[in-house]
Design a protein around this motif. Structure first.
Motif, PDB file in Angstrom:
ATOM      1  N   LEU A  15     -81.338  64.633   5.826  1.00 21.36           N
ATOM      2  CA  LEU A  15     -82.685  64.261   6.359  1.00 21.36           C
ATOM      3  C   LEU A  15     -82.417  63.806   7.950  1.00 21.36           C
ATOM      4  N   THR A  16     -81.181  63.043   7.985  1.00 19.40           N
ATOM      5  CA  THR A  16     -80.909  62.505   9.320  1.00 19.40           C
ATOM      6  C   THR A  16     -80.577  63.660  10.359  1.00 19.40           C
ATOM      7  N   ALA A  17     -79.715  64.540   9.731  1.00 25.63           N
ATOM      8  CA  ALA A  17     -79.468  65.632  10.666  1.00 25.63           C
ATOM      9  C   ALA A  17     -80.700  66.451  11.089  1.00 25.63           C
ATOM     10  N   ALA A  18     -81.704  66.611  10.187  1.00 23.75           N
ATOM     11  CA  ALA A  18     -82.816  67.409  10.245  1.00 23.75           C
ATOM     12  C   ALA A  18     -83.714  66.772  11.583  1.00 23.75           C
ATOM     13  N   ALA A  19     -83.715  65.175  11.085  1.00 29.54           N
ATOM     14  CA  ALA A  19     -84.535  64.597  12.385  1.00 29.54           C
ATOM     15  C   ALA A  19     -83.939  64.602  13.730  1.00 29.54           C
ATOM     16  N   ALA A  20     -82.550  64.662  13.698  1.00 32.38           N
ATOM     17  CA  ALA A  20     -81.750  64.590  14.913  1.00 32.38           C
ATOM     18  C   ALA A  20     -82.013  65.784  15.743  1.00 32.38           C
ATOM     19  N   PHE A  21     -81.731  66.839  15.243  1.00 26.03           N
ATOM     20  CA  PHE A  21     -81.618  68.180  15.581  1.00 26.03           C
ATOM     21  C   PHE A  21     -83.049  68.702  16.066  1.00 26.03           C
ATOM     22  N   ALA A  22     -83.973  68.247  15.451  1.00 25.56           N
ATOM     23  CA  ALA A  22     -85.465  68.492  15.651  1.00 25.56           C
ATOM     24  C   ALA A  22     -85.876  67.751  16.824  1.00 25.56           C
ATOM     25  N   HIS A  23     -85.378  66.460  17.156  1.00 26.91           N
ATOM     26  CA  HIS A  23     -85.708  65.812  18.295  1.00 26.91           C
ATOM     27  C   HIS A  23     -85.076  66.291  19.461  1.00 26.91           C
ATOM     28  N   ALA A  24     -83.873  67.061  19.272  1.00 25.95           N
ATOM     29  CA  ALA A  24     -83.428  67.636  20.417  1.00 25.95           C
ATOM     30  C   ALA A  24     -83.981  68.985  20.832  1.00 25.95           C
ATOM     31  N   GLY A  25     -84.842  69.438  20.033  1.00 25.91           N
ATOM     32  CA  GLY A  25     -85.661  70.606  20.289  1.00 25.91           C
ATOM     33  C   GLY A  25     -85.309  71.818  19.682  1.00 25.91           C
ATOM     34  N   THR A 316     -73.089  63.314  15.232  1.00 27.19           N
ATOM     35  CA  THR A 316     -73.264  62.883  16.439  1.00 27.19           C
ATOM     36  C   THR A 316     -72.394  64.033  17.551  1.00 27.19           C
ATOM     37  N   VAL A 317     -71.151  64.341  17.174  1.00 25.62           N
ATOM     38  CA  VAL A 317     -70.349  65.217  17.895  1.00 25.62           C
ATOM     39  C   VAL A 317     -71.122  66.662  17.733  1.00 25.62           C
ATOM     40  N   LEU A 318     -71.334  66.923  16.411  1.00 24.65           N
ATOM     41  CA  LEU A 318     -72.127  68.493  16.609  1.00 24.65           C
ATOM     42  C   LEU A 318     -73.341  68.386  17.411  1.00 24.65           C
ATOM     43  N   LEU A 319     -74.155  67.348  17.489  1.00 21.01           N
ATOM     44  CA  LEU A 319     -75.447  67.387  18.193  1.00 21.01           C
ATOM     45  C   LEU A 319     -74.967  67.446  19.721  1.00 21.01           C
ATOM     46  N   GLU A 320     -74.118  66.599  20.049  1.00 22.81           N
ATOM     47  CA  GLU A 320     -73.471  66.728  21.354  1.00 22.81           C
ATOM     48  C   GLU A 320     -72.974  68.119  21.985  1.00 22.81           C
ATOM     49  N   ALA A 324     -74.887  70.389  24.892  1.00 24.26           N
ATOM     50  CA  ALA A 324     -74.445  70.688  26.004  1.00 24.26           C
ATOM     51  C   ALA A 324     -74.387  72.437  26.240  1.00 24.26           C
ATOM     52  N   ALA A 325     -74.520  73.051  25.331  1.00 20.21           N
ATOM     53  CA  ALA A 325     -74.753  74.537  25.644  1.00 20.21           C
ATOM     54  C   ALA A 325     -75.556  74.816  24.221  1.00 20.21           C
ATOM     55  N   PRO A 326     -77.051  74.927  24.475  1.00 23.69           N
ATOM     56  CA  PRO A 326     -77.771  75.216  23.436  1.00 23.69           C
ATOM     57  C   PRO A 326     -77.523  76.681  23.104  1.00 23.69           C
TER      58      PRO A 326
END
Length: 396
Positions: A15-25, A316-320, A324-326
């Motif tokens: 659930l945390t990953a879903a929110a984090a990646f959604a917030h990142a677009g 955190t690392v995966l999202l960074e 960095a290169a979507p």
């Protein structure tokens, strides 16, 4: 593509990953075979708690989840280590690791797992870029260089650029990718439950070492006007099962004695749950178009609040890397970089916590005495004490 990312697993990590990646677009689908249990009184509720350390709270803020969680969080100002390894269950060495020695903020903030799920699901429902489908499991994984295809239990198949396996220690996606694991079994089980007590906890998390494993009291908000704590009590499997089967009166007597009466007589404030204790690490953290996070990647005994905080460092690392290169989301270069950055920390922490747990289990009097002396020596050396606290928060 149907989605940018498919997350297998709708526990706290998923659930945390879903929110984090959604917030990142990114467009995210999160699935889990079981609907989340979001009430402490419901059968199947996870009565354990999670202490979010400082870096984890920062990640939750970035994911937009912290505002909904903050009103329910109990700050952890002091980590107290107690050695009670003498002939009788009495404290022999008590050492307080205080957050003010290294920071202006608490070490962390504690919340019940069932409540985390409730608040996180509520927040996900507000995010347009997240589709959450509880009651749906991942059943198959087919990957090629440019995409992944994930089969779901409702018979459909979805295409995405990256699959994140946050689906637990028996991860279906990890197994589908043919990634093995190394597992250490301790012969232990953990009892998890909540208690009230007459002496206030003072926002102190207390870990009491005797034999069989640590007995840990973690602060919770007051309940019905009485101080309240969550407990994780680790013991050798047969003893844990015997304790689990006791009636409430006898169980309360035994747990009060095991707590060395540091907070006075303990009274059960929830039902009891029983969990097996293992350490486990995946042989690899990635496969083609697949990243392993949380318990799909690593499992540790509940010592030092490391489990979920390691998981959030994975994300955190995966999202960074994704930010960095979507355009390279899920490609081999991104996943290789994820593996290089996370694997050394995971291996070091799994090994360290495994050693700590084995040390906490010792029963021979001479070894118990050595453990108490080691705690005293480590605490006395202030630079060592501060370094240990910083490492615990995830520094280094």
């Amino acid at each position: 593509m149907d989605h940018d990312i498919v997350i297998s697993g709708g526990g706290i990590a998923g659930l945390t990953a879903a929110a984090a990646f959604a917030h990142a677009g990114f467009d995210v689908l999160c699935v889990d075979p079981a609907p989340p249990v979001t009430d402490a009184k419901t059968e199947g509720a996870d009565l354990r708690t999670t202490a979010f350390l400082q870096p984890a709270r920062m990640f939750l803020r970035e994911a937009g989840l912290w505002p909904g969680l903050a009103p329910f969080a109990t700050p952890l100002e002091v980590m107290r280590i107690v050695d009670a390894g003498g002939e009788t269950p009495e404290p022999r060495v008590i050492k307080d690791f205080e957050s003010q020695d290294i920071s202006d903020e608490p070490f962390g903030w504690n919340l019940p797992n069932w409540l985390l799920r409730r608040e996180m699901v509520t927040d996900l429902q507000k995010l347009e870029r997240v589709t959450f489908r509880p009651g749906t499991a991942t059943t198959s994984l087919f990957t090629r260089e440019g995409e992944a295809r994930v089969g779901l239990s409702d018979g459909t198949r979805v295409r995405c650029r990256l699959v994140i396996a946050a689906d637990g220690r028996n991860s279906p996606m990890r197994q589908a990718a043919g990634i093995g694991v190394k597992t250490t079994r301790f012969g232990q089980k953990a009892l998890a439950f909540a208690v009230t007590h007459p002496i206030p906890h003072g926002n102190v998390s207390t870990e009491i070492h005797r034999t069989g494993g640590p007995f840990t009291l973690v602060p919770l908000p007051d309940r019905d006007g009485r101080p309240c704590s969550a407990i994780v009590w680790m013991e050798e499997g047969p003893k844990a099962e015997r304790l689990f089967a006791l009636d409430d009166t006898r169980f309360e007597a035994e747990m009060s004695e095991r707590s060395c009466h540091l907070l006075g007589p303990l009274t059960l404030a929830s039902r009891r749950t029983l969990w097996p204790i293992i350490a486990q690490e995946a042989e690899r953290l990635s496969g083609q178009r697949l990243a392993l996070v949380a318990e799909a990647a690593h499992v540790v005994p509940p010592i030092g609040a490391q489990g979920l905080n390691m998981s959030l460092r994975d994300m955190t690392v995966l999202l960074e890397l994704a930010n960095a290169a979507p355009e390279r989301l899920g490609d081999a270069a991104m996943l290789d970089a994820f593996e290089r950055r996370r694997m050394p920390d995971i291996r070091a922490r799994v090994a360290g916590i495994t050693l700590l747990n084995k040390t906490s289990m010792i029963s021979a009097p001479a070894l118990r005495d050595a453990r108490a002396k080691a705690l005293d020596a480590l605490y006395t050396l202030k630079p060592v004490r501060k370094t240990l606290m910083q490492l615990g928060l995830g520094a280094g």
